[in-house]
Design an enzyme around this catalytic site. Structure first.
Site, short mmCIF file in Angstrom:
data_model
loop_
_atom_site.label_atom_id
_atom_site.label_comp_id
_atom_site.label_asym_id
_atom_site.label_seq_id
_atom_site.Cartn_x
_atom_site.Cartn_y
_atom_site.Cartn_z
N HIS A 229 0.86 -1.17 0.00
CA HIS A 229 0.00 0.00 0.00
C HIS A 229 0.90 1.23 0.00
O HIS A 229 2.08 1.15 0.37
CB HIS A 229 -0.90 0.03 1.24
CG HIS A 229 -1.97 -1.02 1.24
ND1 HIS A 229 -2.98 -1.03 0.30
CD2 HIS A 229 -2.20 -2.07 2.07
CE1 HIS A 229 -3.80 -2.05 0.55
NE2 HIS A 229 -3.34 -2.70 1.60
N CYS A 279 -0.64 2.42 -4.27
CA CYS A 279 -1.44 3.62 -4.46
C CYS A 279 -0.61 4.85 -4.11
O CYS A 279 0.30 4.79 -3.29
CB CYS A 279 -2.68 3.57 -3.56
SG CYS A 279 -3.91 2.34 -4.04
#
Length: 392
Positions: A229, A279
């Site tokens: 992430h 992301c």
């Protein structure tokens, strides 16, 4: 010809009683996760074939099976669910929607055109000696040196964060990315130094240790691949929590710092390829920021100095402030596209052209609805053309 996913779904729905079908449709209507199915759409379903069409068209082939299993188990139809699971090879637990780490908003389990049934090739297309000799004759001074295969020691670093302390941050499908990326790097003749599930501090130490490896002196290039992430300019460690532990983040700058000319002299004047799958924000990529104003040129350095940061190129999985999408079983579209493009074209294209082809894949693909993702090059400072010459 074997049965398709739609065939298996149709058979499953045909085996349900009228009462079970009614319950299934009610659960489908009341399902809160995106994409949702309107009551008016469900009312148009006349038979099992119509329902199978609706499920595949709404959720894609893989997603349709996952949602069908979820709803069947919710209404107590465990035997049809088990048979469907066996017939379609869905032996994994029923999938829940991905969750965006920063906003906790459900993220659509979408897929690009090839995600559902994409399989990598058996091997990377090898470069022919004739092509290598030709390109070296034509552009020899413009190409980074490629050391002979027998004497070189290429290393690549691969970090994959799948399992986080916060369970709803689990990156389902990331194990497939790890498998595919490790395969590609090995096919390109890199020995892979691999880590799983690291904190920010552990990632920093892993990159630092990698930069100190003596094998780099006998290498002609390196790859650093980190999958996790992420935020705008940082990668999240596995202990990250938005409120309880927001500092478990590894700045992307630290990768360049550890591998630059000062801290990693063994890789000086050699290509360093950075691939980051994470992301970089919470937006869906529908609005694109314009380019910033160019910076003033720096003063030219003297001959007795070297550039501190040079010979880098990176491909980020998405543009700043946007999300990067992942199929919960098949992995990320970013890794699939890299593996596919490198497998088919690394024998004839230099790295920047390979990256352009990956970006082009995103440009010509539709994730679904209003969701968009665009890979982008970042901090490119290659002064020459970098050919991988696979197989040679």
């Amino acid at each position: 010809m074997g049965k398709t996913v739609k065939d298996h779904l149709e058979n499953t729905f045909e085996d349900l009683t009228e009462g079970q079908l009614r319950k299934f449709k009610i659960k489908l209507r009341d399902r809160k996760e995106e994409p949702r199915v309107r009551q008016a759409t469900i009312e148009k379903v006349q038979d099992a074939l119509d329902l199978a069409d609706l499920m595949v068209n709404t959720f894609t082939s893989t997603g349709a099976v996952t949602v069908t299993l979820e709803l069947l188990e919710a209404i107590g139809c465990n035997e049809p669910a088990e048979e469907l699971r066996k017939n379609t090879g869905h032996d994994l637990p029923v999938s829940l929607p991905c969750v965006d780490v920063d906003t906790r908003r459900p993220v659509l389990n979408v897929e690009l055109a090839q995600s559902d049934d994409w399989q990598r090739d058996l091997s990377v297309t090898p470069c022919s000696p004739q092509f290598k000799n030709k390109i070296l004759r034509e552009k020899g001074q413009e190409i980074y040196e490629a050391k002979d295969k027998l004497g070189r020691k290429r290393l690549a670093l691969l970090i994959n964060n799948r399992d986080f302390d916060e369970k709803n941050m689990t990156r389902r499908g990331a194990e497939k990315d790890e498998e595919n990326m490790e395969w590609l790097l090995m096919e390109l003749d890199y020995q892979v130094v691999k880590y799983r599930n690291l904190s920010a501090q552990e990632m920093k130490q892993a990159v630092k240790n990698f930069a100190l490896r003596k094998e780099h002196a006998h290498s002609d290039s390196t790859f650093v691949v980190i999958m996790s992430h992420g935020k705008r300019d940082a990668i999240l460690g596995v202990h990250y929590h938005k409120t309880d532990n927001p500092t478990d983040t590894f700045p992307v700058d630290d990768i360049y710092c550890q591998l630059n000319s000062e801290n990693c002299p063994a890789l000086r004047n050699k290509p360093k390829v950075i691939l980051i799958q994470a992301c970089r924000g919470g937006e869906h990529g529908r609005v694109w920021a314009s380019d910033g104003e160019p910076e003033d040129p720096m003063e030219i350095e003297g001959d007795d100095f070297v550039h501190k940061e040079k010979d880098f190129i990176s491909l980020m999985s998405c543009t700043p402030e946007t999300k990067s999408y992942r199929h919960v079983q098949n992995g990320t579209f970013y890794v699939q596209y890299i593996v596919d493009v490198f497998t088919k074209h690394a024998h004839e294209d230099h790295i920047e052209e390979l990256f352009r082809k990956v970006i082009r894949r995103f440009d010509s693909s539709d994730i679904g609805g209003s969701f968009r993702q665009m890979a982008c090059k970042d901090r490119a400072s290659l002064g020459k053309l970098f050919y991988l010459f696979p197989g040679i």
